[in-house]
Scaffold this active site. Structure first.
Site, PDB file in Angstrom:
ATOM      1  N   ASP A   1      -6.192   1.061   5.019  1.00 51.67           N
ATOM      2  CA  ASP A   1      -6.201   1.119   6.094  1.00 51.67           C
ATOM      3  C   ASP A   1      -4.829   1.965   6.515  1.00 51.67           C
ATOM      4  O   ASP A   1      -4.247   1.847   6.228  1.00 51.67           O
ATOM      5  CB  ASP A   1      -6.532  -0.102   6.621  1.00 51.67           C
ATOM      6  CG  ASP A   1      -7.132  -0.326   7.814  1.00 51.67           C
ATOM      7  OD1 ASP A   1      -7.765   0.655   8.509  1.00 51.67           O
ATOM      8  OD2 ASP A   1      -6.441  -0.237   9.252  1.00 51.67           O
TER       9      ASP A   1
ATOM     10  N   GLU B   1      -1.343  -0.360 -14.123  1.00 54.27           N
ATOM     11  CA  GLU B   1      -1.653  -1.576 -14.689  1.00 54.27           C
ATOM     12  C   GLU B   1      -3.006  -1.794 -15.424  1.00 54.27           C
ATOM     13  O   GLU B   1      -3.930  -2.533 -16.208  1.00 54.27           O
ATOM     14  CB  GLU B   1      -0.812  -2.562 -14.069  1.00 54.27           C
ATOM     15  CG  GLU B   1       0.451  -2.255 -14.428  1.00 54.27           C
ATOM     16  CD  GLU B   1       1.789  -3.370 -13.976  1.00 54.27           C
ATOM     17  OE1 GLU B   1       1.242  -4.993 -14.386  1.00 54.27           O
ATOM     18  OE2 GLU B   1       2.164  -3.630 -13.131  1.00 54.27           O
TER      19      GLU B   1
HETATM   20  C1  NOJ Z   1      -9.118   2.138  11.074  1.00 49.31           C
HETATM   21  C2  NOJ Z   1     -10.129   1.384  10.620  1.00 49.31           C
HETATM   22  O1  NOJ Z   1     -11.289   1.998   9.828  1.00 49.31           O
HETATM   23  C3  NOJ Z   1     -10.903   0.681  12.094  1.00 49.31           C
HETATM   24  O2  NOJ Z   1     -12.495  -0.068  12.314  1.00 49.31           O
HETATM   25  C4  NOJ Z   1      -9.625   0.130  12.599  1.00 49.31           C
HETATM   26  O3  NOJ Z   1     -10.041  -0.443  14.171  1.00 49.31           O
HETATM   27  C5  NOJ Z   1      -8.598   0.601  13.213  1.00 49.31           C
HETATM   28  N1  NOJ Z   1      -7.730   1.414  11.123  1.00 49.31           N
HETATM   29  C6  NOJ Z   1      -7.496  -0.077  13.091  1.00 49.31           C
HETATM   30  O4  NOJ Z   1      -7.364  -1.318  11.427  1.00 49.31           O
END
Ligand code: NOJ
Ligand code: CA
Length: 533
Positions: free
Chosen positions: A205, A262
């Site tokens: 993310d 790994e």
């Molecule tokens: C991207 C994620 O896909 C989204 O759903 C989220 O709100 C934001 N990052 C924050 O983590």
């Protein structure tokens, strides 16, 4: 001379599928998707032809951002089940020949995470520096001019200490300080925890954002911000020089890459930025950091030849390897809706899927895309997404409604009589997986056929991407490119248009396409084997 050999990674020709776990399948009848529900549906995904499933966050969380606010990275939220239930998902997926990648959220955690709680309670303790704190400027204004991804300023005051903390998303999602080696160590241990449990990689993310400018300098401002602007419009008022894609990010992913190696694991970045190709390129194309980075252009393109071409050309020209593609996700309105809804929307979405299946890199479907789902209909009183305030349209609920598996109360998502966490949003029998599996002309069968055909042409992974130059009428109506002897083409107009090349039609989005070699129907896409390239 011995023939050139190419070392293949297992993901090089793979097709991914995003599972938004809350809305996929509810196994215990509380109206919320979970691992027990998911494990039962893995056969369906194998039948569809999926190689890799990506599961959105399932960690313990107060659910301010539905799990993207993690309170404990090595615990499963009881809503979704137990660690044993998670293990059962991995085991079953592996038995079916599918890989499992999980969503790791390193940019920020929940304000309920013990790290942040310690940081608040003890401003001189070791956890304070896990986060990013600044005093207000001398005139009392915020430490810098950054705006968050959800719009609005990125700083919140901690009254007890008089300092502000940084959050690129909600105030309940404080950003971690990736310049602190202790944070790096924490996450390397977290990666190993899940790799040791058998996961095959991570979707990372906010991969572009972990490191911030050391001095937290303000970004150059391109236009005035107006609080009423949509969140992306606010974001676009700045040049994002100091908040994302800082050069030091590379070292983090290089270190993760050593760990991933790994375990032969995949690092897939949510590299959300459409403007800084040069800065993004280094993170993915060398193969020594992220293996794949998502390119999000396909979620924003218009159904015109020009828009599609430029959306593809930008990253293909600017990033030499490691692209991931998706037209849908839990963050954007579904493409069927974006393309006008109904049969036209479905036709275009399927045709775009054909093109994405031919691009260099890894295509991903988002749950329900293979059913041709449009956004579910959400009423104002049902809005749950924190994004967009009262603006329903700005929120993401409509693209997160539960999957309609069958007809009847509960729609096979949950038990009859149970209210799902988000409404189904007006699904009909024709939307259900059950009805579509019984209908060979349905979207699910077309997607399945598309994925089958793609599997048979894995040699395209080694072939150059080349545009097919078109002239006259076709140039504004048809998008076509070649990967070796395989041509991918789509007619973006609402009229039948001559096909730019003929050959053996391996796949067509409609039946007429398979019969008529010379004309493309409105919005039709095809995969063609050209014998004399
Ligand atoms: C991207 C994620 O896909 C989204 O759903 C989220 O709100 C934001 N990052 C924050 O983590
Ligand atoms: Ca449940």
């Amino acid at each position: 001379m011995s023939p050139a050999t190419t070392t293949r990674n297992w993901w090089d020709h793979a097709v991914g599928y995003e599972i938004y776990i809350r809305s996929f399948a509810d196994g215990n009848g509380d109206g919320i998707g979970d691992f027990i529900g998911l494990v039962d549906k893995l056969d369906y995904l194998a039948w569809l032809g999926i190689d890799v499933v990506w599961i959105t966050p399932f960690y313990s969380s107060p659910m301010r951002d539905w799990g993207y606010d993690v309170a404990n990275y090595i615990a499963v939220d009881t809503t979704y089940g137990t660690l044993d239930d998670f293990d059962a998902v991995v085991e079953r997926a592996h038995a079916l020949g599918m890989k499992v990648i999980i969503d790791i959220v390193p940019n920020h955690c929940s304000d309920q995470h013990e790290w942040f709680q310690h940081a608040l309670a003890n401003p001189t303790g070791p956890y304070r520096d896990y986060f990013i704190w600044r005093d207000a400027a001398a005139d009392g204004s915020l430490p810098n001019n950054w705006v968050g991804y959800f719009g609005g300023p990125t700083w919140t005051l901690d009254e007890a200490s008089g300092q502000h903390y940084l959050h690129m998303f909600l105030p309940e999602q404080p950003d971690l300080n990736w310049r602190n080696p202790a944070v790096r160590d924490e996450f390397e241990a977290i990666l190993r925890f899940w790799l040791d449990r058998g996961v095959d990689g991570f979707r990372i993310d906010v991969a572009q954002g972990l490191i911030k400018d050391e001095q937290l300098r303000s970004n150059p401002q391109l236009a005035p911000v107006d609080a009423s602007m949509h969140r992306w419009e606010q974001w676009d008022c700045f040049e994002h020089q100091h908040d994302i894609l800082q050069p030091e990010t590379l070292a983090i992913f290089q270190s993760w890459n050593d760990i991933a190696a790994e375990y032969d694991a995949l690092l897939l970045g949510e590299t959300y930025d459409l403007t800084s190709l040069d800065r993004l390129d280094r993170l993915v194309s060398g193969g020594d950091a992220l293996h794949v980075g998502f390119w999000f252009g396909a979620m924003h393109l218009d159904w015109t030849a020009e828009s599609i071409r430029s959306t593809f050309a930008q990253p293909i020209d600017g990033i030499s390897a490691g692209l991931g593609w998706a037209q849908n996700s839990h963050d954007e309105h579904r493409s069927v809706t974006r393309f006008g809804g109904g049969d036209v929307g479905r036709r275009r979405a399927l045709s775009l899927a054909v093109l994405l299946a031919g691009l260099p890199g890894m295509p991903f479907l988002y749950q329900g895309e293979e059913l041709g789902l449009a956004n579910g209909i959400i009423e104002a009183e049902d809005k749950l997404d924190p994004v967009g305030g009262d603006d329903l349209d700005a929120g993401r609920d409509g693209n997160r409604t539960p999957i309609p598996w069958e007809t009847g109360d509960g729609m096979g998502f949950s038990e009859p009589g149970v209210t799902p966490w988000l409404p189904f949003g007006g699904r009909t029998e024709a939307d259900t997986a059950a009805a579509q599996r019984n209908d060979p002309d349905s979207m699910v069968h077309r997607y399945r056929q598309l994925l089958r055909v793609r599997r048979t042409i894995s040699h395209i992974a080694d072939a150059e991407f080349e545009w097919i130059e078109l002239s006259g009428e076709s140039s504004s109506d048809v998008v076509a490119f070649r990967r070796g002897d395989i041509v991918f083409m789509a007619n973006v107009s609402s009229d039948a248009t001559p096909s730019p090349l003929t050959g053996e039609v391996l796949f067509a989005t409609n039946d007429e396409g398979r019969e008529s070699r010379t004309m493309l129907a409105p919005d039709e896409a095809r995969i063609v084997l050209v014998l004399d390239p």
